[in-house]
Design an enzyme around this catalytic site. Structure first.
Site, PDB file in Angstrom:
ATOM      1  N   HIS A  55       0.871  -1.174   0.000  1.00 34.01           N
ATOM      2  CA  HIS A  55       0.000   0.000   0.000  1.00 34.01           C
ATOM      3  C   HIS A  55       0.909   1.225   0.000  1.00 34.01           C
ATOM      4  O   HIS A  55       2.012   1.169   0.561  1.00 34.01           O
ATOM      5  CB  HIS A  55      -0.832   0.098   1.280  1.00 34.01           C
ATOM      6  CG  HIS A  55      -1.765  -1.039   1.515  1.00 34.01           C
ATOM      7  ND1 HIS A  55      -1.403  -2.176   2.167  1.00 34.01           N
ATOM      8  CD2 HIS A  55      -3.080  -1.164   1.225  1.00 34.01           C
ATOM      9  CE1 HIS A  55      -2.450  -2.979   2.253  1.00 34.01           C
ATOM     10  NE2 HIS A  55      -3.480  -2.397   1.693  1.00 34.01           N
ATOM     11  N   ASP A  58       2.290   1.744   3.416  1.00 31.27           N
ATOM     12  CA  ASP A  58       3.207   0.744   3.982  1.00 31.27           C
ATOM     13  C   ASP A  58       4.629   1.242   3.779  1.00 31.27           C
ATOM     14  O   ASP A  58       5.536   0.926   4.548  1.00 31.27           O
ATOM     15  CB  ASP A  58       3.096  -0.602   3.252  1.00 31.27           C
ATOM     16  CG  ASP A  58       1.741  -1.257   3.411  1.00 31.27           C
ATOM     17  OD1 ASP A  58       1.018  -0.914   4.356  1.00 31.27           O
ATOM     18  OD2 ASP A  58       1.409  -2.118   2.559  1.00 31.27           O
ATOM     19  N   MET A  89       2.589  -5.830  -7.651  1.00 24.91           N
ATOM     20  CA  MET A  89       1.261  -5.262  -7.346  1.00 24.91           C
ATOM     21  C   MET A  89       1.389  -4.132  -6.345  1.00 24.91           C
ATOM     22  O   MET A  89       2.249  -4.152  -5.474  1.00 24.91           O
ATOM     23  CB  MET A  89       0.362  -6.376  -6.775  1.00 24.91           C
ATOM     24  CG  MET A  89      -1.020  -5.959  -6.335  1.00 24.91           C
ATOM     25  SD  MET A  89      -1.115  -5.401  -4.619  1.00 24.91           S
ATOM     26  CE  MET A  89      -1.758  -6.864  -3.820  1.00 24.91           C
ATOM     27  N   GLU A 182     -11.019  -6.480  -5.102  1.00 26.29           N
ATOM     28  CA  GLU A 182     -11.004  -7.525  -4.058  1.00 26.29           C
ATOM     29  C   GLU A 182     -12.234  -7.401  -3.168  1.00 26.29           C
ATOM     30  O   GLU A 182     -12.449  -6.374  -2.532  1.00 26.29           O
ATOM     31  CB  GLU A 182      -9.728  -7.380  -3.221  1.00 26.29           C
ATOM     32  CG  GLU A 182      -9.641  -8.395  -2.086  1.00 26.29           C
ATOM     33  CD  GLU A 182      -8.340  -8.290  -1.307  1.00 26.29           C
ATOM     34  OE1 GLU A 182      -7.372  -7.657  -1.808  1.00 26.29           O
ATOM     35  OE2 GLU A 182      -8.283  -8.824  -0.191  1.00 26.29           O
ATOM     36  N   LYS A 184     -14.830  -8.495   0.002  1.00 22.02           N
ATOM     37  CA  LYS A 184     -14.852  -9.014   1.375  1.00 22.02           C
ATOM     38  C   LYS A 184     -16.239  -8.718   1.929  1.00 22.02           C
ATOM     39  O   LYS A 184     -16.761  -7.628   1.700  1.00 22.02           O
ATOM     40  CB  LYS A 184     -13.766  -8.328   2.202  1.00 22.02           C
ATOM     41  CG  LYS A 184     -13.601  -8.893   3.606  1.00 22.02           C
ATOM     42  CD  LYS A 184     -12.416  -8.221   4.309  1.00 22.02           C
ATOM     43  CE  LYS A 184     -12.255  -8.742   5.711  1.00 22.02           C
ATOM     44  NZ  LYS A 184     -11.141  -8.077   6.426  1.00 22.02           N
ATOM     45  N   GLU A 218      -9.743 -13.437  -2.520  1.00 21.07           N
ATOM     46  CA  GLU A 218      -8.961 -13.854  -1.344  1.00 21.07           C
ATOM     47  C   GLU A 218      -9.645 -15.038  -0.673  1.00 21.07           C
ATOM     48  O   GLU A 218     -10.842 -14.989  -0.381  1.00 21.07           O
ATOM     49  CB  GLU A 218      -8.817 -12.696  -0.357  1.00 21.07           C
ATOM     50  CG  GLU A 218      -8.151 -13.171   0.939  1.00 21.07           C
ATOM     51  CD  GLU A 218      -7.736 -12.073   1.903  1.00 21.07           C
ATOM     52  OE1 GLU A 218      -7.253 -11.036   1.439  1.00 21.07           O
ATOM     53  OE2 GLU A 218      -7.917 -12.279   3.118  1.00 21.07           O
ATOM     54  N   HIS A 221     -11.670 -14.260   2.504  1.00 17.90           N
ATOM     55  CA  HIS A 221     -12.870 -13.432   2.344  1.00 17.90           C
ATOM     56  C   HIS A 221     -14.047 -14.263   1.851  1.00 17.90           C
ATOM     57  O   HIS A 221     -15.177 -14.080   2.304  1.00 17.90           O
ATOM     58  CB  HIS A 221     -12.584 -12.263   1.411  1.00 17.90           C
ATOM     59  CG  HIS A 221     -11.539 -11.339   1.972  1.00 17.90           C
ATOM     60  ND1 HIS A 221     -11.056 -10.265   1.297  1.00 17.90           N
ATOM     61  CD2 HIS A 221     -10.880 -11.353   3.162  1.00 17.90           C
ATOM     62  CE1 HIS A 221     -10.144  -9.646   2.045  1.00 17.90           C
ATOM     63  NE2 HIS A 221     -10.022 -10.306   3.170  1.00 17.90           N
ATOM     64  N   ASP A 246      -5.189 -13.614  -3.646  1.00 21.49           N
ATOM     65  CA  ASP A 246      -4.697 -13.481  -2.276  1.00 21.49           C
ATOM     66  C   ASP A 246      -4.886 -14.817  -1.572  1.00 21.49           C
ATOM     67  O   ASP A 246      -6.018 -15.256  -1.314  1.00 21.49           O
ATOM     68  CB  ASP A 246      -5.467 -12.385  -1.518  1.00 21.49           C
ATOM     69  CG  ASP A 246      -4.883 -11.000  -1.775  1.00 21.49           C
ATOM     70  OD1 ASP A 246      -3.936 -10.884  -2.581  1.00 21.49           O
ATOM     71  OD2 ASP A 246      -5.356 -10.038  -1.147  1.00 21.49           O
ATOM     72  N   ASP A 256     -11.760 -12.034  10.617  1.00 23.61           N
ATOM     73  CA  ASP A 256     -10.796 -12.011   9.513  1.00 23.61           C
ATOM     74  C   ASP A 256      -9.463 -12.578  10.005  1.00 23.61           C
ATOM     75  O   ASP A 256      -8.617 -11.856  10.515  1.00 23.61           O
ATOM     76  CB  ASP A 256     -10.642 -10.537   9.084  1.00 23.61           C
ATOM     77  CG  ASP A 256      -9.709 -10.367   7.916  1.00 23.61           C
ATOM     78  OD1 ASP A 256      -9.437 -11.345   7.207  1.00 23.61           O
ATOM     79  OD2 ASP A 256      -9.268  -9.219   7.713  1.00 23.61           O
ATOM     80  N   ASP A 258      -6.863 -14.365   8.412  1.00 24.10           N
ATOM     81  CA  ASP A 258      -5.626 -14.179   7.627  1.00 24.10           C
ATOM     82  C   ASP A 258      -4.497 -15.113   8.057  1.00 24.10           C
ATOM     83  O   ASP A 258      -3.359 -14.682   8.268  1.00 24.10           O
ATOM     84  CB  ASP A 258      -5.149 -12.711   7.685  1.00 24.10           C
ATOM     85  CG  ASP A 258      -6.014 -11.782   6.848  1.00 24.10           C
ATOM     86  OD1 ASP A 258      -6.743 -12.257   5.964  1.00 24.10           O
ATOM     87  OD2 ASP A 258      -5.953 -10.561   7.095  1.00 24.10           O
ATOM     88  N   ASP A 288      -1.572 -13.098   1.382  1.00 19.87           N
ATOM     89  CA  ASP A 288      -2.101 -11.971   2.166  1.00 19.87           C
ATOM     90  C   ASP A 288      -2.486 -12.516   3.526  1.00 19.87           C
ATOM     91  O   ASP A 288      -3.651 -12.796   3.796  1.00 19.87           O
ATOM     92  CB  ASP A 288      -3.307 -11.352   1.457  1.00 19.87           C
ATOM     93  CG  ASP A 288      -3.776 -10.099   2.180  1.00 19.87           C
ATOM     94  OD1 ASP A 288      -3.073  -9.676   3.130  1.00 19.87           O
ATOM     95  OD2 ASP A 288      -4.829  -9.561   1.827  1.00 19.87           O
TER      96      ASP A 288
HETATM   97  C1  GLT Z   1      -5.801  -5.746   4.261  1.00 15.74           C
HETATM   98  C2  GLT Z   1      -6.929  -6.618   3.780  1.00 15.74           C
HETATM   99  C3  GLT Z   1      -6.500  -7.412   2.612  1.00 15.74           C
HETATM  100  C4  GLT Z   1      -6.256  -6.578   1.396  1.00 15.74           C
HETATM  101  C5  GLT Z   1      -5.109  -5.683   1.549  1.00 15.74           C
HETATM  102  C6  GLT Z   1      -5.026  -4.784   0.348  1.00 15.74           C
HETATM  103  S1  GLT Z   1      -5.042  -4.851   3.024  1.00 15.74           S
HETATM  104  O1  GLT Z   1      -4.833  -6.518   4.886  1.00 15.74           O
HETATM  105  O2  GLT Z   1      -7.335  -7.487   4.836  1.00 15.74           O
HETATM  106  O3  GLT Z   1      -7.386  -8.446   2.312  1.00 15.74           O
HETATM  107  O4  GLT Z   1      -5.928  -7.438   0.334  1.00 15.74           O
HETATM  108  O5  GLT Z   1      -5.615  -3.560   0.557  1.00 15.74           O
HETATM  109 MN    MN Z   2      -6.454  -9.480   0.613  1.00 20.08          MN
HETATM  110 MN    MN Z   3      -8.181 -10.865   4.677  1.00 16.04          MN
END
Ligand code: GLT
Ligand code: MN
Ligand code: MN
Length: 388
Positions: A55, A58, A89, A182, A184, A218, A221, A246, A256, A258, A288
């Protein structure tokens, strides 16, 4: 058994925000010391990644002066040169700053929407300067808690106008850059617009330049929405829209998470990797995700190595699935076709419709056929568990 060492051709990438995650959560402060972007590049090179994504903020603090920006970018580029890492990216942070508490492109305040566009124009310039070919839009706060606050159709219109504006900017500048949207379903907002990859695919067709815009599905998500991730990826692929992906992991019905790729739902991860490898997806395999909050610097490397190693193990399992004589014999039986309806292929014509209406079908024989999916699934499980 093949080697599970990551190589550049695997296109494994991580965001600065992933291995750089300091372990903050809604109930606790950070547990890891922050790493500079340059340190993260070296860490990723050490574990064998191919690229690093980011980002805008970042890399460059939101309040940096132009001189600070240029120095930071120069240091970062030097680290990329030293390590050979690339930046495939880039994206914009449109969710951390309080200005975006009601969203960015869909916020009710026109000044916020203008600021979001301004920030994204600059972030696109930065991404292109670093070599990015894909630009991700994750609308983290493009949503609502209360639907009294905005009309959902207006929000979509605002989002469309923003993406159209940005597509024109990319064209005007002559940049070689594609957009990847993307989805979510929720978190950090209670409801986020365009909550699934399927919803994004529908939206893309309403844009002025749909050919410039694809998706960045993702795992986590789609799992948050209780959906089959591989099916979403297949739909994106079928539409020619799988511009980025992702990878991470997540149980259904949780926050979430991750997690490290393949940490939870191994069977789903297997079918995903098998799909990507079978179709020859050649884009980034972007992780991600972030390390558990229990981890220190070594645990972060364990996390990153684990993502790539699990992907490569599953890739090998997919190759074995494709070569397994018993599995392939079963699949041949399952897909057997005596050719008696080959005449139906090639689309509609009136004669075919009439012929089809005149056919008789032995329903009992159709329903009586033994499909052997239990055996097939057990063989798949045994392959995954290392018992064959
Ligand atoms: C954040 C989010 C991710 C996105 C990123 C890109 S930032 O961590 O949870 O799923 O891909 O903005
Ligand atoms: Mn993501
Ligand atoms: Mn995520």
């Amino acid at each position: 058994m093949g080697s599970y060492d990551p190589k550049p051709e695997h296109r494994f990438t991580f965001g600065l925000w992933t291995v750089g995650n300091v372990g903050r959560d809604p109930f606790g402060v950070e547990v890891r010391a922050p790493l500079t972007p340059v340190e993260i590049v070296h860490l990723l090179a050490e574990v064998g990644a191919y690229g690093v994504n980011l980002h805008d903020n970042d890399l460059i603090p939101i309040d940096a002066t132009p001189a600070e920006r240029d120095r930071i970018v120069a240091d970062f580029k030097r680290a990329l040169d030293e390590t050979g890492l690339v930046v495939p990216m880039a994206t914009t942070n449109l969710f951390t700053d309080p200005a975006f508490k009601d969203g960015a492109f869909t916020a009710n305040d026109p000044k916020v929407r203008a600021y979001a566009l301004h920030k994204t124009l600059r972030a696109i310039d930065l991404g292109v300067e670093l070599g990015a070919k894909v630009y991700v839009f994750w609308g983290g706060r493009e949503g609502t808690e209360t639907d009294s606050s905005k009309n959902a159709a207006d929000a979509l219109k605002r989002f469309r106008e923003a993406i159209n504006f940005l597509c024109e900017y990319v064209r005007d500048q002559g940049y070689d850059l594609k957009f990847a949207l993307e989805a979510k379903p929720n978190e950090p907002r209670s409801n986020i617009y365009l909550p699934t990859t399927g919803a994004m695919l529908g939206f893309i067709e309403t844009l002025d330049h749909p050919e410039m815009v694809g998706v960045n599905p993702e795992v986590a998500h789609e799992h948050m929405a209780g959906l089959n991730f591989m099916h979403a990826v297949a739909q994106a692929w079928d539409a020619g829209k799988l511009f980025h992906i992702d990878l991470n992991d997540q149980l259904f019905g949780r926050y979430d998470q991750d997690f490290r790729f393949g940490a939870e739902m191994i069977k789903q991860a297997f079918y995903l990797v098998k799909f990507l490898e079978d179709i020859g997806y050649d884009g980034s395999r972007h992780f991600d995700a972030h390390a558990y909050r229990t981890e220190g610097p070594e645990g972060v490397k364990d996390f990153a190595r684990g993502c790539m190693r699990t992907y490569l193990i599953l890739k090998e399992k997919a190759a074995r699935f494709n070569q397994d004589a018993e599995i392939q014999a079963l699949l041949q039986e399952i897909h057997a076709d005596d050719g008696s309806f080959a005449w139906l292929a090639g689309g509609y014509d009136r004669e075919k419709a009439n012929r089809l209406k005149a056919e008789t079908f032995d329903r009992a024989a159709l329903g009586g056929r033994d499909l052997r999916y239990e055996r097939l699934d057990q063989l798949t499980i045994e392959l995954l568990l290392g018992a064959r």
